[in-house]
Design an enzyme around this catalytic site. Structure first.
Site, PDB file in Angstrom:
ATOM      1  N   TYR A  72     -11.522  -0.791  10.209  1.00  0.00           N
ATOM      2  CA  TYR A  72     -12.761  -0.396   9.523  1.00  0.00           C
ATOM      3  C   TYR A  72     -13.017  -1.194   8.252  1.00  0.00           C
ATOM      4  O   TYR A  72     -13.967  -0.937   7.536  1.00  0.00           O
ATOM      5  CB  TYR A  72     -12.793   1.121   9.222  1.00  0.00           C
ATOM      6  CG  TYR A  72     -11.569   1.691   8.536  1.00  0.00           C
ATOM      7  CD1 TYR A  72     -11.353   1.515   7.176  1.00  0.00           C
ATOM      8  CD2 TYR A  72     -10.632   2.423   9.256  1.00  0.00           C
ATOM      9  CE1 TYR A  72     -10.243   2.041   6.551  1.00  0.00           C
ATOM     10  CE2 TYR A  72      -9.513   2.957   8.644  1.00  0.00           C
ATOM     11  CZ  TYR A  72      -9.313   2.760   7.289  1.00  0.00           C
ATOM     12  OH  TYR A  72      -8.196   3.284   6.687  1.00  0.00           O
ATOM     13  N   LYS A  73     -12.134  -2.156   7.937  1.00  0.00           N
ATOM     14  CA  LYS A  73     -12.346  -2.986   6.747  1.00  0.00           C
ATOM     15  C   LYS A  73     -13.130  -4.237   7.167  1.00  0.00           C
ATOM     16  O   LYS A  73     -14.289  -4.134   7.513  1.00  0.00           O
ATOM     17  CB  LYS A  73     -10.995  -3.284   6.109  1.00  0.00           C
ATOM     18  CG  LYS A  73     -10.367  -1.987   5.580  1.00  0.00           C
ATOM     19  CD  LYS A  73      -8.960  -2.131   5.090  1.00  0.00           C
ATOM     20  CE  LYS A  73      -8.490  -0.784   4.532  1.00  0.00           C
ATOM     21  NZ  LYS A  73      -7.037  -0.687   4.426  1.00  0.00           N
ATOM     22  N   ARG A 117     -12.141  -3.872  -8.053  1.00  0.00           N
ATOM     23  CA  ARG A 117     -11.858  -4.672  -6.862  1.00  0.00           C
ATOM     24  C   ARG A 117     -13.159  -5.008  -6.149  1.00  0.00           C
ATOM     25  O   ARG A 117     -13.968  -4.134  -5.860  1.00  0.00           O
ATOM     26  CB  ARG A 117     -10.916  -3.881  -5.945  1.00  0.00           C
ATOM     27  CG  ARG A 117     -10.231  -4.732  -4.913  1.00  0.00           C
ATOM     28  CD  ARG A 117      -9.238  -3.923  -4.136  1.00  0.00           C
ATOM     29  NE  ARG A 117      -9.909  -2.862  -3.392  1.00  0.00           N
ATOM     30  CZ  ARG A 117      -9.337  -2.192  -2.387  1.00  0.00           C
ATOM     31  NH1 ARG A 117      -8.093  -2.458  -2.041  1.00  0.00           N
ATOM     32  NH2 ARG A 117      -9.992  -1.243  -1.758  1.00  0.00           N
ATOM     33  N   ASP A 145       1.732  -5.614   7.977  1.00  0.00           N
ATOM     34  CA  ASP A 145       0.522  -4.803   7.965  1.00  0.00           C
ATOM     35  C   ASP A 145      -0.641  -5.754   7.669  1.00  0.00           C
ATOM     36  O   ASP A 145      -0.714  -6.351   6.594  1.00  0.00           O
ATOM     37  CB  ASP A 145       0.633  -3.709   6.891  1.00  0.00           C
ATOM     38  CG  ASP A 145      -0.551  -2.752   6.935  1.00  0.00           C
ATOM     39  OD1 ASP A 145      -1.647  -3.169   7.373  1.00  0.00           O
ATOM     40  OD2 ASP A 145      -0.387  -1.592   6.522  1.00  0.00           O
ATOM     41  N   PHE A 183       0.860  -1.189   0.000  1.00  0.00           N
ATOM     42  CA  PHE A 183       0.000   0.000   0.000  1.00  0.00           C
ATOM     43  C   PHE A 183       0.903   1.248   0.000  1.00  0.00           C
ATOM     44  O   PHE A 183       1.794   1.351   0.841  1.00  0.00           O
ATOM     45  CB  PHE A 183      -0.848  -0.050   1.274  1.00  0.00           C
ATOM     46  CG  PHE A 183      -2.001   0.903   1.305  1.00  0.00           C
ATOM     47  CD1 PHE A 183      -2.962   0.883   0.319  1.00  0.00           C
ATOM     48  CD2 PHE A 183      -2.127   1.804   2.346  1.00  0.00           C
ATOM     49  CE1 PHE A 183      -4.043   1.758   0.365  1.00  0.00           C
ATOM     50  CE2 PHE A 183      -3.196   2.676   2.404  1.00  0.00           C
ATOM     51  CZ  PHE A 183      -4.161   2.658   1.401  1.00  0.00           C
TER      52      PHE A 183
HETATM   53  C1  LIG Z   1      -6.429   0.495   4.699  1.00  0.00           C
HETATM   54  C2  LIG Z   1      -4.967   0.400   4.878  1.00  0.00           C
HETATM   55  C3  LIG Z   1      -4.288   1.327   5.671  1.00  0.00           C
HETATM   56  C4  LIG Z   1      -5.064   2.463   6.288  1.00  0.00           C
HETATM   57  O1  LIG Z   1      -4.301   3.376   6.945  1.00  0.00           O
HETATM   58  P1  LIG Z   1      -5.029   4.591   7.680  1.00  0.00           P
HETATM   59  O2  LIG Z   1      -3.981   5.128   8.544  1.00  0.00           O
HETATM   60  O3  LIG Z   1      -6.216   4.052   8.396  1.00  0.00           O
HETATM   61  O4  LIG Z   1      -5.478   5.546   6.642  1.00  0.00           O
HETATM   62  C5  LIG Z   1      -2.932   1.170   5.839  1.00  0.00           C
HETATM   63  N1  LIG Z   1      -2.267   0.138   5.259  1.00  0.00           N
HETATM   64  C6  LIG Z   1      -2.900  -0.766   4.475  1.00  0.00           C
HETATM   65  C7  LIG Z   1      -2.144  -1.890   3.873  1.00  0.00           C
HETATM   66  C8  LIG Z   1      -4.263  -0.647   4.262  1.00  0.00           C
HETATM   67  O5  LIG Z   1      -4.902  -1.523   3.479  1.00  0.00           O
END
Ligand SMILES: *Cc1c(COP(=O)(O)O)cnc(C)c1O
Length: 425
Positions: free
Chosen positions: A231-232, A385, A206, A127
């Site tokens: 939140y996912k 996706r 992560d 990401f």
């Molecule tokens: C969704 C996601 C984030 C989100 O980071 P925020 O600090 O909540 O914006 C970080 N890393 C990955 C791999 C994600 O999928």
């Protein structure tokens, strides 16, 4: 029975032992097919009342007394539930800040502990925010480190041998997403962690796209540090507080850079010299957002009740089903599968590639194009996706989604839309 019929999809739903869980979520629009639970999880029906109680009773009536009546330990209490999902001990997990900030805190701590080693390894499917944070840390440490990104041969996967060629004894930190955000490729957590350890590098995972979607065994894989989003797949609500994990034996060694009072050994002594708390609390910085923190609990309870192994089993079945439909209906008309076929190497979302991916996404979402509104998300440059969230996704929805994807491409219905992109895709 013919697999490519609506009857077959309905039959699969009838035999689904998890189907009752869909009813625990707030889905009021019968024409909506929500395939974006990997980006923003749905609202559990119990969450509004739960939050109402936190607001009216804990805040409204009890006011500041609530700090001693549950608020102070709430982060740890909820973290215990997350620990169950990720194969960690309760005292190794805490909820704090955002995923980005937690990555910063833990990567900082690792680089500091590994001073003298100058290499950081990640991969090009990670990401971007995670990569930005590593770049920022390199700047903060005075540009002594070098960031190497493992390359993907097929845009879908990262091979262990590619990582092997980059990780060496000069490597301080290996930081990867367990399940990558576009292709859903899932790294072999144990093998990669061992590879890092053989070179005395520390491993940061992560878990944002894997927690709540696949079983995770942090202790069993001897993982050093991890972070993740709530939140996912965890359905904690927009912007809900993230979590972090630090293995017990490393908690004395890994410092974090934000020395706030919540991470202090005795914040209510109000001493003027910072002494970090013992254990996992030292990774807190300031006051947690109590409302957002509290909203997470009903959702976690549903997930624990359903059981992560049951959810994984259904997710694999649903994606296998999707891929069968894809091969028959979508592959011949210009779609490509952007996700590994082997369940061992994928998480719980699917990417489809198509040269008109953006306009196809627009057509899926538009209520005037077909009878159902389907919500996926678009990821540059050509990915549609689709999140499969077995707590609430049905087989019938997958069938309908494939049917609409087919019609939109075959009849070129996407041509009604222009190429201009929305701000959030
Ligand atoms: C969704 C996601 C984030 C989100 O980071 P925020 O600090 O909540 O914006 C970080 N890393 C990955 C791999 C994600 O999928």
């Amino acid at each position: 029975m013919n697999k490519f019929t609506i009857d077959f999809a309905q039959e699969l739903d009838l035999n689904d032992s998890l189907k009752k869980f869909r009813d625990r979520f707030e889905f009021n629009d019968p024409n909506l097919i929500y395939l974006d639970g990997n980006s923003l999880g749905a609202l559990p029906k119990t969450t509004p009342d739960h939050l109402q109680n936190v607001i009216q009773k804990e805040w409204g009536e009890r006011l500041i007394r609530s700090w001693n009546e549950g608020w102070y330990n709430r982060s740890q209490k909820i973290a215990k539930k997350i620990a169950h999902l990720i194969g960690a001990k309760a005292e190794e997990v805490i909820i704090a800040d955002s995923t980005s900030v937690n990555l910063f805190k833990l990567a900082y701590g690792v680089l500091k502990l590994q001073e003298g080693k100058t290499k950081i390894v990640s991969d090009e499917l990670n990401f971007p925010s995670d990569i930005y944070l590593l770049q920022g840390l390199i700047d903060l440490f005075g540009n002594k480190h070098q960031l190497s990104l493992a390359k993907s041969k097929d845009d879908l996967t990262i091979s262990l041998s590619e990582l092997q060629s980059l990780i060496n004894p000069d490597t301080a930190l290996v930081a990867l997403s367990h399940v990558v955000f576009k292709s859903a490729y899932m790294h072999d957590m144990k093998a990669v962690t061992q590879l890092a350890h053989r070179n005395n590098a520390l491993m940061l995972w992560d878990l944002s796209h894997s927690v709540g979607a696949v079983p995770i065994y942090l202790n069993d894989c001897n993982v050093d540090v991890a972070i993740g989003c709530t939140y996912k797949y965890l359905n904690g609500g927009p912007g809900s507080t993230a979590f972090l994990y630090v293995r017990k034996d490393l908690q004395e060694k890994i410092q974090q850079p934000i020395w706030g009072w919540f991470g202090e050994n005795n914040p209510f002594e109000f001493g003027l010299k910072y002494k970090s708390a013992k254990g996992i609390r030292k990774y807190l910085a300031g006051t947690p957002p109590l409302l957002s923190l509290s909203a997470m609990e009903p959702a976690l309870d549903i997930m624990l009740e359903a059981g992560i192994h049951n959810l994984r089993k259904k997710s694999i079945n649903q994606i296998d089903y999707f891929i069968e439909l894809f091969d028959q209906e979508l592959k011949p008309i210009g779609y490509q599968l952007g996700t590994p076929r082997d369940a061992k190497h994928r998480g719980s979302h699917i990417s489809l590639k198509h040269k008109e991916a953006y306009r196809i996404c627009k057509s899926l979402i538009d209520p005037n194009i077909q009878d159902k509104v389907i919500i996926p998300d678009f990821r540059e440059p050509d990915n549609i996706r689709l999140g499969i969230t077995p707590l609430y996704t049905s087989y019938l929805e997958i069938f309908e989604a494939v049917r609409q994807l087919k019609t939109i491409a075959k009849d070129e219905l996407y041509k009604k839309f222009d190429q201009e992109k929305d701000k959030v895709t």
